[in-house]
Design an enzyme around this catalytic site. Structure first.
Site, PDB file in Angstrom:
ATOM      1  N   TRP A 220       5.486   7.307  13.341  1.00 54.49           N
ATOM      2  CA  TRP A 220       4.698   6.102  13.566  1.00 54.49           C
ATOM      3  C   TRP A 220       5.012   5.577  14.979  1.00 54.49           C
ATOM      4  O   TRP A 220       6.166   5.538  15.383  1.00 54.49           O
ATOM      5  CB  TRP A 220       5.047   5.032  12.508  1.00 54.49           C
ATOM      6  N   ARG A 464       4.644  -0.836   1.732  1.00 50.71           N
ATOM      7  CA  ARG A 464       4.107  -2.106   2.210  1.00 50.71           C
ATOM      8  C   ARG A 464       3.503  -2.898   1.034  1.00 50.71           C
ATOM      9  O   ARG A 464       2.451  -3.472   1.149  1.00 50.71           O
ATOM     10  CB  ARG A 464       3.039  -1.833   3.266  1.00 50.71           C
ATOM     11  N   TRP A 498     -11.489   1.797   9.225  1.00 50.68           N
ATOM     12  CA  TRP A 498     -11.051   2.291   7.897  1.00 50.68           C
ATOM     13  C   TRP A 498      -9.578   2.643   8.003  1.00 50.68           C
ATOM     14  O   TRP A 498      -9.216   3.661   8.568  1.00 50.68           O
ATOM     15  CB  TRP A 498     -11.882   3.511   7.533  1.00 50.68           C
ATOM     16  N   ASP A 499      -8.757   1.799   7.441  1.00 54.94           N
ATOM     17  CA  ASP A 499      -7.308   1.956   7.559  1.00 54.94           C
ATOM     18  C   ASP A 499      -6.740   2.664   6.330  1.00 54.94           C
ATOM     19  O   ASP A 499      -7.397   2.759   5.279  1.00 54.94           O
ATOM     20  CB  ASP A 499      -6.689   0.553   7.706  1.00 54.94           C
ATOM     21  N   MET A 500      -5.508   3.125   6.402  1.00 57.17           N
ATOM     22  CA  MET A 500      -4.823   3.790   5.284  1.00 57.17           C
ATOM     23  C   MET A 500      -3.336   3.747   5.609  1.00 57.17           C
ATOM     24  O   MET A 500      -2.884   4.452   6.492  1.00 57.17           O
ATOM     25  CB  MET A 500      -5.323   5.230   5.197  1.00 57.17           C
ATOM     26  N   ASN A 501      -2.612   2.890   4.898  1.00 54.62           N
ATOM     27  CA  ASN A 501      -1.280   2.539   5.385  1.00 54.62           C
ATOM     28  C   ASN A 501      -0.084   3.014   4.573  1.00 54.62           C
ATOM     29  O   ASN A 501       0.985   2.423   4.669  1.00 54.62           O
ATOM     30  CB  ASN A 501      -1.191   1.012   5.542  1.00 54.62           C
ATOM     31  N   ASP A 569      -0.524   2.785  16.502  1.00 50.82           N
ATOM     32  CA  ASP A 569      -0.270   1.344  16.513  1.00 50.82           C
ATOM     33  C   ASP A 569       0.472   0.933  17.775  1.00 50.82           C
ATOM     34  O   ASP A 569       0.615  -0.263  18.053  1.00 50.82           O
ATOM     35  CB  ASP A 569       0.570   0.946  15.292  1.00 50.82           C
TER      36      ASP A 569
HETATM   37  C1  DGJ Z   1      -2.288  -0.860  10.425  1.00 53.37           C
HETATM   38  C2  DGJ Z   1      -3.217  -0.650  11.567  1.00 53.37           C
HETATM   39  O1  DGJ Z   1      -2.833   0.450  12.306  1.00 53.37           O
HETATM   40  C3  DGJ Z   1      -3.272  -1.924  12.397  1.00 53.37           C
HETATM   41  O2  DGJ Z   1      -4.071  -1.718  13.523  1.00 53.37           O
HETATM   42  C4  DGJ Z   1      -3.801  -3.036  11.554  1.00 53.37           C
HETATM   43  O3  DGJ Z   1      -5.116  -2.785  11.198  1.00 53.37           O
HETATM   44  C5  DGJ Z   1      -2.927  -3.198  10.318  1.00 53.37           C
HETATM   45  N1  DGJ Z   1      -2.764  -1.955   9.625  1.00 53.37           N
HETATM   46  C6  DGJ Z   1      -3.511  -4.216   9.389  1.00 53.37           C
HETATM   47  O4  DGJ Z   1      -2.825  -4.279   8.217  1.00 53.37           O
END
Ligand code: DGJ
Length: 764
Positions: A220, A464, A498-501, A569
């Protein structure tokens, strides 16, 4: 048009692409296939035991010749042999196209099939082939494509294992460039189900191992760093077992000759058009043969194939370059930009956006958002993006994911109201989603606690505070689709992030029986692709940008649906040099999401000058990730100039030919450039990380210009010939190089410059 079956063909029949420079021929007597265009040749041969052998992949060689001598069968001590009484045919030493384990070959195989009697032995015999113009779609999967039948030719080789009753189809598409796409399909013709335990997209044996291995790896905030090391005997691999292609390793690898560099020498690049668990491996045996395998990771993969069912692997793309790593990258860029990415935005310059995430995080009101948007508009920004926190009870990371309904406490007039206000300012409006996730504190979870991926009876790990929805289930994907469709259809939304965390843990689907649990990871990704497909079809003009905590799913599979992706990020300009440099090995500049953010930077707390932040970000989609109200008026003026610059040059920056000139991994200076197709316009980016005392003079040899054109260079007097700039170089010496320092012209550390080259008096 389709030619099928060797028996219908004479000794050497061909099918030409309509006057274009590609061809596939089959020499029946020798059983040799030759796929070629002006740049590359790919040679295969039906082996004496009926399997398919690999003879050559490299620079174009002559057609029609008998290349069967390349099949070397010299016996070795301690070998086992396929034929009775014959001591010169062992698969252990033969280069193959889709190797199987355990019938004299002991290397990692391309395929492994568990049959009813417990056997895993396979024996795929050549049966037939077909040559077609163009390229067929791969059902449910992203893949490169042709827009007219003349753009490519596809060879399908049909093989069969008569004992297991499994058919194997190997697909090869050759394009007009140095790229070749491959995939495999298995069909169960037997009466009993079988289990596919391994089904690689690509297997290829190279005759030697005199290569360096190139991978894009990191973590990351430092994704896709370039790592190069010598290829050695044994297994070297990169992989992901996280349920997404990952920050750690990209589904890409390249083999370069030790003498090859960015500009010259032989390189073969391999890239997997897939977003889930993958394996990319090189196995060098002790006779220095190199086997490349690429495909879905065989660990935790077990696909039950019922009678009559088929399984299609994802696609792998191979690129041969005789012009070094830059040559390989340009081939990938063109193919992925023009014939992998799709839709309305594929060929359009990307809007300059402002995203509120680093400006506000979760702490925003509509009033604050409008203030940010107004100032951005004043500076020339075209698109305002509302990031995380607008829906359900999402005012922090513990709640709300899964409830895709605007929070009326934050947005009194909903998304529709906010979108209208932004549009009234003269900007487009964009919105963040994280469709695959749910918080336990959400209405969706309270209604469907069984919809998450977790193993019954075991602890469920959160990431998270969120859990992964079971996208292997159609009803889950349907529900998310309907929520998103309602928001996007009910307001003027022009862009979706479209995020995926988080990665997948405790992988298990409650909807599948015990003997299908090995399918969950792949079915999950198929569900993601399905949702992308439905949304992009329903809203063809919305620009989708992918994201996964930055670059955790920056891969060719997602690029098929979302033509750009948030690369990392980490928005620090110095860190970004490495991230964007590495990303450009495989991915076009138009796909690299890049923003200017505040200083001190939020990821590494570094202070870099505003001009350097923009000079890095402009080699990408370009945008801002800050509140422009909070910078000085002087800086706001600079921002206006940056935006004017980007609007003027984004066509060449995003769609021109890209050349890496100097690597940030090798020293204190990095440089790259983009050139338009006519060679009349080029933009060079030069970056110096640290300023030293009394530094050396500097020059950088440029690439891709027209030798004979004379160019004017922004900020310089006079004119310069293309051959001059490419052979003796562009002088980059500055005031930091000696005495007499002009303090106004010297920013010290983290300095950078952009040079615009414009050709004069050409016929263009
Ligand atoms: C992770 C993304 O990479 C960020 O740019 C942001 O959108 C956050 N998530 C929001 O939770």
């Amino acid at each position: 048009m389709c030619l099928r079956g060797i028996h219908k063909l004479g000794m050497c029949k061909k099918l030409r692409g309509n006057g274009v420079n590609m061809n596939i021929i089959y020499q029946e007597e020798k059983g040799i296939f030759h796929l070629y265009n002006d740049e590359i040749s790919y040679l295969m041969m039906v082996l004496p035991n009926g399997h398919l052998g690999q003879l050559y992949f490299g620079k174009r060689i002559g057609e029609g010749k008998d290349y069967s001598y390349l099949l070397e069968r010299m016996p070795r001590a301690m070998s086992s042999y396929v034929f009775d009484e014959e001591k010169n045919f062992s698969l252990a030493h033969i280069k193959q196209e889709y190797g199987v384990y355990g019938t004299t070959d002991f290397r990692s195989p391309a395929v492994e099939i568990l049959q009813k009697n417990g056997s895993r032995i396979s024996d795929f015999q050549f049966k037939d082939f077909a040559i077609t113009k163009g390229k067929p779609k791969l059902p449910g999967l992203p893949a490169t494509y042709t827009e007219s039948p003349e753009e490519g030719m596809t060879l399908t080789v049909f093989l069969e294992d008569p004992v297991a009753n499994i058919r194997l189809e190997l697909l090869y598409t050759i394009f007009e460039t140095g790229a070749l796409a491959r995939s495999a399909r298995m069909i169960n013709d037997g009466e009993d189900p079988v289990h596919l335990l391994r089904a690689m997209s690509l297997c290829m044996d190279l005759p030697d191992s005199d290569y360096e291995w190139v991978q894009l790896s990191g973590a990351w905030a430092r994704e896709r760093h370039v790592k190069i090391r010598k290829l050695e005997q044994g297994i070297q691999a990169v992989d992901s077992m996280r349920g997404h292609s990952s920050h750690e390793h990209n589904p890409f690898l390249a083999l370069k000759r030790p003498t090859a560099d960015e500009f010259q020498g032989e390189v073969i690049g391999f890239s997997l058009v897939y977003s889930g668990n993958f394996l990319a491996q090189a196995q060098v045996d002790t006779h220095d043969t190199t086997r490349i395998l690429m495909g879905i990771h065989p660990s935790w993969f077990d696909w039950k194939l019922e009678t009559g069912e088929s399984f299609q692997t994802p696609e792998a793309v191979m690129v041969y370059s005789a012009e070094g790593l830059n040559g390989m990258s340009r081939t990938f860029h063109k193919l992925y930009r023009e014939r992998l990415a799709r839709g309305y935005w594929r060929d359009r310059v990307r809007p300059i956006l402002i995203n509120n995430w680093e400006a506000t995080y979760f702490d925003f009101t509509e009033k604050r958002l409008i203030e940010i948007a107004k100032k951005a508009k004043e500076c020339g920004v075209e698109l305002f993006v509302l990031d995380d926190g607008w829906f359900g009870q999402r005012s922090h990371e513990k709640a709300g994911l899964g409830d895709w309904v605007a929070n009326p406490e934050r947005l009194a007039d909903g998304i529709q109201g906010l979108a209208e206000k932004i549009e009234a300012l003269g900007m487009k409006f964009g919105l963040w989603f994280e469709p695959e996730m749910v918080n336990k504190d959400s209405d969706l979870y309270r209604e469907h606690p069984d919809w998450i991926i977790e193993t019954p009876g075991r602890h469920s790990s959160h990431g998270r505070f969120q859990y992964v929805l079971d996208f292997s289930r159609k009803e889950v994907v349907d529900r998310i689709y309907h929520m998103m469709e309602k928001i996007l259809g009910g307001a003027k939304v022009s862009y979706v992030k479209w995020d995926m965390n988080r990665s997948i843990t405790e992988c298990y689907s409650r909807a599948l029986p015990a003997d299908r649990q090995g399918e969950v990871f792949h079915r999950y990704i198929l569900g993601v692709y399905d949702l992308y497909d439905r949304l992009t079809s329903r809203f063809p003009e919305i620009l989708f940008e992918s994201c996964a905590s930055g670059g955790g799913r920056f891969d060719p599979g997602i690029l098929y649906y979302a033509p750009q992706g948030w690369a990392s990020d980490d928005s620090d300009a110095v860190e970004r040099l490495k991230i964007q440099y590495g990303t450009s090995f495989c991915y076009p500049i138009s796909s690299i999401g890049s923003h200017v953010s505040v200083t001190p930077n939020h990821q590494v707390y570094r202070n870099t000058p505003l001009h350097t932040r923009a000079n890095v970000a402009c080699f990408g989609t370009f945008g801002y990730e800050l509140d422009l109200n909070k910078i000085s008026e002087e800086e706001q003026e600079q921002v206006k100039e940056q935006i004017c610059f980007m609007k003027k040059y984004r066509e060449v920056l995003q769609f021109g030919d890209f050349y890496r000139l100097r690597s940030p991994f090798d020293g204190n200076v990095a440089a790259w450039m983009a050139v338009n197709a006519e060679r009349t316009l080029a933009v060079v980016g030069w970056y110096r990380i640290l300023c030293g005392a009394n530094m050396p003079y500097g020059r950088i040899k440029l690439q891709g210009l027209n030798e004979e054109y004379s160019y004017e260079i922004s900020g310089r007097e006079g004119y310069y010939f293309g051959n001059e700039l490419m052979n003796l170089g562009l002088v980059t010496t500055d005031y930091a190089s000696g005495e007499g320092v002009d303090r106004d012209l010297c920013t010290g550390d983290f300095d950078s410059r952009i040079f615009v080259l414009t050709a004069k008096d050409t016929d263009q």
